[in-house]
Design a protein around this motif. Structure first.
Motif, short mmCIF file in Angstrom:
data_model
loop_
_atom_site.label_atom_id
_atom_site.label_comp_id
_atom_site.label_asym_id
_atom_site.label_seq_id
_atom_site.Cartn_x
_atom_site.Cartn_y
_atom_site.Cartn_z
N ILE A 1 -22.98 -41.08 26.94
CA ILE A 1 -22.13 -40.85 28.11
C ILE A 1 -20.85 -41.68 27.98
N VAL A 2 -19.71 -40.99 28.05
CA VAL A 2 -18.43 -41.71 27.92
C VAL A 2 -17.63 -41.71 29.22
N ALA A 3 -18.04 -40.90 30.18
CA ALA A 3 -17.36 -40.94 31.48
C ALA A 3 -18.33 -40.45 32.54
N ALA A 4 -18.20 -41.04 33.73
CA ALA A 4 -19.06 -40.65 34.84
C ALA A 4 -18.17 -40.27 36.01
N HIS A 5 -18.42 -39.08 36.56
CA HIS A 5 -17.70 -38.65 37.75
C HIS A 5 -18.74 -38.11 38.70
N GLY A 6 -19.18 -38.93 39.62
CA GLY A 6 -20.26 -38.50 40.50
C GLY A 6 -21.49 -38.21 39.68
N ARG A 7 -22.05 -37.01 39.86
CA ARG A 7 -23.24 -36.67 39.07
C ARG A 7 -22.90 -35.84 37.83
N HIS A 8 -21.62 -35.77 37.53
CA HIS A 8 -21.19 -35.09 36.30
C HIS A 8 -20.80 -36.15 35.28
N TYR A 9 -21.16 -35.86 34.05
CA TYR A 9 -20.92 -36.83 32.99
C TYR A 9 -20.25 -36.16 31.80
N TYR B 1 -24.63 -32.43 33.33
CA TYR B 1 -25.02 -32.78 34.69
C TYR B 1 -26.50 -33.10 34.69
N THR B 2 -26.96 -33.62 35.80
CA THR B 2 -28.39 -33.91 35.94
C THR B 2 -28.94 -33.02 37.03
N ARG B 3 -30.24 -32.82 36.98
CA ARG B 3 -30.85 -31.94 37.96
C ARG B 3 -31.20 -32.72 39.22
N GLY B 4 -31.08 -32.05 40.36
CA GLY B 4 -31.53 -32.62 41.63
C GLY B 4 -30.73 -33.86 41.98
N LYS B 5 -31.40 -34.81 42.57
CA LYS B 5 -30.71 -35.99 43.10
C LYS B 5 -30.56 -37.09 42.07
N ARG B 6 -31.06 -36.83 40.85
CA ARG B 6 -31.06 -37.89 39.88
C ARG B 6 -29.66 -38.46 39.64
N SER B 7 -29.51 -39.74 39.85
CA SER B 7 -28.28 -40.38 39.40
C SER B 7 -28.75 -41.44 38.41
N ALA C 1 -25.57 -44.22 33.38
CA ALA C 1 -24.36 -45.04 33.26
C ALA C 1 -23.60 -44.71 32.00
N VAL C 2 -22.32 -44.99 32.04
CA VAL C 2 -21.50 -44.89 30.84
C VAL C 2 -22.11 -45.84 29.79
N GLY C 3 -22.22 -45.34 28.57
CA GLY C 3 -22.86 -46.13 27.51
C GLY C 3 -24.30 -45.71 27.26
N ASP C 4 -24.87 -44.94 28.18
CA ASP C 4 -26.25 -44.46 27.99
C ASP C 4 -26.32 -43.44 26.88
N GLN C 5 -27.37 -43.53 26.07
CA GLN C 5 -27.69 -42.50 25.08
C GLN C 5 -28.60 -41.50 25.77
N VAL C 6 -28.25 -40.23 25.67
CA VAL C 6 -29.02 -39.21 26.40
C VAL C 6 -29.38 -38.03 25.49
N LEU D 1 -27.48 -29.91 30.27
CA LEU D 1 -28.32 -30.58 31.26
C LEU D 1 -28.91 -31.83 30.60
N ILE D 2 -28.71 -32.97 31.25
CA ILE D 2 -29.28 -34.21 30.70
C ILE D 2 -30.75 -34.25 31.07
#
Ligand code: GDP
Ligand code: ZN
Length: 299
Positions: free
Chosen positions: A11-19, A33-39, A42-47, A57-58
């Protein structure tokens, strides 16, 4: 029908629940994006990402080395994950808040992240006074570099060895000069901001809060929004104590093992303050954070 193969990225940028995710191995950017309410990302996360057309979809976050965040009342603000160091920007004007600096230091200590303070606006005559205010932290071993973001060549010369091949988070109160410093270190930061916003779709106004920039000398610099508060509700009393190593060291000599260093007899922390060995403002902040967290638990 078989599921599409999962891709991996950072993840290199976070804008609300869009990455914005930089995909391995080519480094192309995919909006995810992530499903449901998941937040909680963070920037720097490997996904791991399941491609869905041009987007993704993450589905999984890989284990983190660390996560640096603050938490006010019921809200957490994740700054960044998997960082090597925190660069905390302060300045004489507007006058930086020692309380916020100390809070960031406590959060960093509990996340296991080393801190380096950048005292910016060295061209102002009031910088000497600001440096004096930081002496107590220098005495505790916090490294401090004095610089002026108005001199980009000097900024690069001073900070390159510190930044090279590391992931650094740039953090500071608004007005300290964080954006100016970022632009000195990552000249394309402004252009990049535009390109990534365009990739998110025209017409949609996006405020990006945190963004990771590759550095010319190798390594990455993560820019975060300025802050005016720094809650530490996520920290246990033990975590808070880790952020005040000088208190913890003195506390070994307190008469009572569960001494809270308020009014207990035989308190070595209070004795240390009286001898001028422990800074009273750090002790006061320690008590205040514990009080805030105890109050938070009641809700
Ligand atoms: P941010 O809110 O931390 O991103 O701060 P900015 O980078 O927007 O800077 C805030 C103000 O401080 C701007 O007016 C900058 O021009 C000014 N500034 C930044 N760095 C310096 C510096 O080294 N010296 C002086 N005198 N002003 C600076
Ligand atoms: Zn004590």
């Amino acid at each position: 029908m078989s599921e599409p193969a999962l891709l991996q990225g950072r993840i290199v940028a976070a804008h609300g629940r869009h990455y914005s995710v930089e995909m391995a191995p080519r480094g192309d950017i995919r909006q995810c994006y992530t499903r449901g309410k998941r937040s909680g990302l963070a920037v720097g996360d490997q996904v791991r990402v399941r491609p869905e057309g041009q987007e993704g979809l993450i589905v999984e976050v890989l284990p983190r080395r660390n996560l640096f965040y603050r938490s006010d009342a019921n809200r957490s603000k994740l700054f960044a994950a998997n960082i090597d160091q925190l660069l905390l920007v302060v300045a004489p004007e507007p006058e930086f808040s020692m309380d916020l600096v100390n809070r960031a230091l406590v959060a960093a200590a509990s996340a296991g992240v080393p801190v380096h303070i950048l005292l910016n606006k060295a061209d102002l005559p009031t910088v000497a006074q600001a440096r004096q205010r930081l002496q107590g932290l220098a005495d505790l071993g916090v490294p401090i570099t004095v610089l002026s973001a108005l001199d980009p060549a000097a900024v690069r010369r001073l900070l390159s060895p510190l930044l090279r091949n590391r992931s650094s988070l740039l953090l500071g109160q608004s007005g300290m000069g964080k954006s100016t410093l970022l632009n000195a270190l990552v000249p394309e930061a402004r252009a990049e901001t535009g390109a990534l916003s365009a990739a998110l779709g025209t017409g949609r106004h996006t405020t990006t809060h945190t963004r990771l920039h590759p550095l010319p000398q190798g390594g990455t610099l993560i820019d975060s929004p300025g802050f005016q508060a720094f809650g530490l509700q996520h920290l246990s009393a033990h975590d808070v104590a880790r952020g005040f190593p000088e208190l913890a060291a003195a506390a070994e000599e307190c008469r009572f093992a569960d001494c809270r260093h308020r009014h207990e007899p035989g308190c070595a922390v209070r004795a240390g303050i009286e001898r001028g060995e422990i800074q009273p403002d750090r002790h006061a902040l320690y008590l205040r954070i514990l009080e805030e967290n105890a109050a938070g638990e009641r809700y």
